[in-house]
Design a protein around this motif. Structure first.
Motif, short mmCIF file in Angstrom:
data_model
loop_
_atom_site.label_atom_id
_atom_site.label_comp_id
_atom_site.label_asym_id
_atom_site.label_seq_id
_atom_site.Cartn_x
_atom_site.Cartn_y
_atom_site.Cartn_z
N THR A 128 0.82 -0.98 -0.02
CA THR A 128 0.05 0.03 -0.08
C THR A 128 0.84 1.27 0.02
OG1 THR A 128 -1.96 -1.01 1.32
CG2 THR A 128 -1.75 1.32 1.28
N ALA A 129 1.87 1.22 0.81
CA ALA A 129 2.89 2.40 0.82
C ALA A 129 3.39 2.64 -0.25
CB ALA A 129 3.79 2.44 2.09
N LEU A 130 4.00 1.75 -0.93
CA LEU A 130 4.50 1.65 -2.48
C LEU A 130 3.80 2.32 -3.36
CD1 LEU A 130 7.01 -1.31 -2.11
CD2 LEU A 130 7.58 1.17 -2.20
N SER A 151 3.30 8.65 -3.78
CA SER A 151 3.29 10.16 -4.16
C SER A 151 2.66 10.91 -3.24
CB SER A 151 2.52 10.18 -5.56
OG SER A 151 1.12 9.57 -5.37
N SER A 152 1.85 10.37 -2.23
CA SER A 152 1.29 10.84 -1.09
C SER A 152 2.36 11.49 -0.07
CB SER A 152 0.10 10.25 -0.55
OG SER A 152 0.40 8.99 0.19
N ILE A 153 3.46 11.04 -0.07
CA ILE A 153 4.46 11.20 1.01
C ILE A 153 5.12 12.65 0.69
CG2 ILE A 153 6.50 10.73 2.00
CD1 ILE A 153 5.67 7.69 1.76
N LYS A 191 10.55 9.40 1.12
CA LYS A 191 9.91 8.87 -0.07
C LYS A 191 11.01 8.29 -0.80
CE LYS A 191 7.13 11.56 -2.38
NZ LYS A 191 6.45 12.74 -3.41
N LYS A 192 12.37 8.79 -0.68
CA LYS A 192 13.23 8.06 -1.55
C LYS A 192 13.76 6.80 -0.61
CE LYS A 192 18.10 8.76 -3.01
NZ LYS A 192 17.91 7.84 -4.10
N PRO A 211 6.34 -2.55 -10.54
CA PRO A 211 5.14 -2.04 -11.03
C PRO A 211 4.25 -1.41 -10.00
CG PRO A 211 5.72 -4.10 -12.02
CD PRO A 211 6.91 -3.72 -10.98
N LEU A 212 4.43 -1.78 -8.78
CA LEU A 212 3.59 -1.25 -7.79
C LEU A 212 3.51 0.12 -7.71
CD1 LEU A 212 4.53 -3.31 -4.47
CD2 LEU A 212 2.49 -3.41 -5.65
N LEU A 213 4.62 0.90 -8.04
CA LEU A 213 4.52 2.34 -8.37
C LEU A 213 3.82 2.89 -9.29
CD1 LEU A 213 8.55 2.89 -7.72
CD2 LEU A 213 6.79 3.01 -5.95
N ASP A 214 3.57 2.11 -10.24
CA ASP A 214 2.47 2.62 -11.15
C ASP A 214 1.05 2.09 -11.09
OD1 ASP A 214 4.28 3.90 -12.46
OD2 ASP A 214 5.19 2.32 -13.45
#
Length: 259
Positions: free
Chosen positions: A114-116, A120-122, A128-129, A213-216
Motif C-alpha cells: 500500500t505504501a509503495l 506520491s502522497s508522502i 519517500k526516497k 510495477p507497484l509504483l504505477d
C-alpha cells in the motif's frame, strides 16, 4: 529486533508468520533488566494480520531453500551475499522509516504494498526516497527469492499459460520479450511481468533501481533482478548468460499463485 519468516503471494497463502519482538520501552523500564516481549503476527497477502505492539519491525525472511539449491545456475556465494547482506541492508534501512510512514507503522507486507502504491502522497522527499529504494528493495527481493526453485514447474500452465499465449503469442515469445527487457535494462534494475492495474492484462517492462510495477499501480508477478550483485561473482559482465540461466530456476507454481 524481530526475527521471522515471510512469504509474498506464494502457494502457501494460508500460512502465517510468527516473530517475537522486543518492546524497547518495556525493556528500558523493566526493573533489573527484565526483558519484555510481545508477539507480532504477519500473514502472507490475503491473510489476517494482528499485532500487539507498536515497536515492531520488518524482518529478514530466511531463504526457502539452502544456499546451494540453485547451483549451477546461481552460485552459493552469490546467494549468501545477495540474501544475507543486500536484502538485509534494504530491510534495515526500511526499518529506519517505519515510524514516519503511516501505512507501515504496522509493518506487514500488505501495508508495504500500500505504501509503495501511494508513495506520491508522502511529502518528505528523504522518506519517500528511502521507501522507494529500500522498501522497494526489501519487497522485490522477497518475491525474487521465493519465485526460484529447481523443483517447481518449468513452464506456466492453466489460466496463466492461456493469458501469456493471448498477450504475447506464445510462451517462447513471452520469454523473448522478458529477456529483452532484462538484458536491455540500462544499469541496475529489474525486468517484471505484471498485471496492469487499469486493463487487467499481462505486460512486461524493465524498471530501474528498486522500482517495481507497484509504483504505477500494477501487480508484480515475476521479477528478475539484474543488479550486478545478483550475478557478477559467477557471470561477471555477462548479463545475458545470467538471465538465460535464471529461467532454469523460475518456479511457475509460485508465479501462477500471484497472477
Amino acid at each position: 529486533m524481530a526475527f521471522a519468516t515471510g512469504v509474498v503471494g506464494s502457494t502457501r497463502s494460508s500460512e502465517s508468520v510468527i516473530c517475537v519482538a522486543m518492546d524497547r520501552r518495556a525493556f528500558l523500564s523493566a526493573a533489573g533488566g527484565t526483558m519484555a516481549s510481545v508477539l507480532f503476527q504477519v500473514s502472507s497477502p490475503g491473510g489476517n494480520v494482528s499485532h500487539a505492539a507498536e515497536d515492531v519491525e520488518y524482518t529478514l525472511p530466511p531463504l526457502p531453500y539452502p544456499y546451494d539449491a540453485l547451483e549451477p545456475y546461481i552460485d552459493t556465494e552469490t546467494m549468501k551475499i545477495h540474501h544475507d547482506k543486500h536484502h538485509k541492508a534494504y530491510m534495515s534501512k526500511l526499518n529506519g522509516i517505519v515510524d514516519k510512514v503511516d501505512a507501515i507503522k504496522s509493518p506487514t507486507i500488505e501495508n508495504l504494498e500500500t505504501a509503495l502504491r501511494d508513495i506520491s502522497s508522502i511529502n518528505d522527499d528523504s522518506v519517500k526516497k528511502t521507501l522507494k529504494d529500500n522498501g522497494g528493495g526489501y519487497y522485490n527481493h522477497i518475491l525474487y527469492f521465493e519465485e526460484m526453485s529447481k523443483n517447481g514447474a518449468r513452464e506456466p500452465s492453466g489460466k496463466l499459460a492461456d493469458e501469456i499465449a493471448k498477450e504475447f503469442g506464445s510462451f517462447t515469445e513471452f520469454k523473448s520479450a522478458f529477456t529483452k527487457a532484462a538484458v536491455g535494462q540500462f544499469g541496475s534494475g529489474w525486468a517484471w511481468l505484471y498485471r496492469d492495474g487499469k486493463t487487467g492484462k499481462l505486460a512486461v517492462r524493465g524498471y530501474a533501481n528498486q522500482d517495481s510495477p507497484l509504483l504505477d499501480g500494477h501487480k508484480p508477478i515475476l521479477g528478475c533482478d539484474v543488479w550486478e550483485h545478483a550475478y557478477y561473482l559467477k557471470y561477471n559482465n555477462r548479463r545475458p548468460e545470467y538471465v538465460e540461466a535464471w529461467w532454469n530456476v523460475v518456479n511457475w507454481d509460485v508465479v501462477a499463485a500471484r497472477a
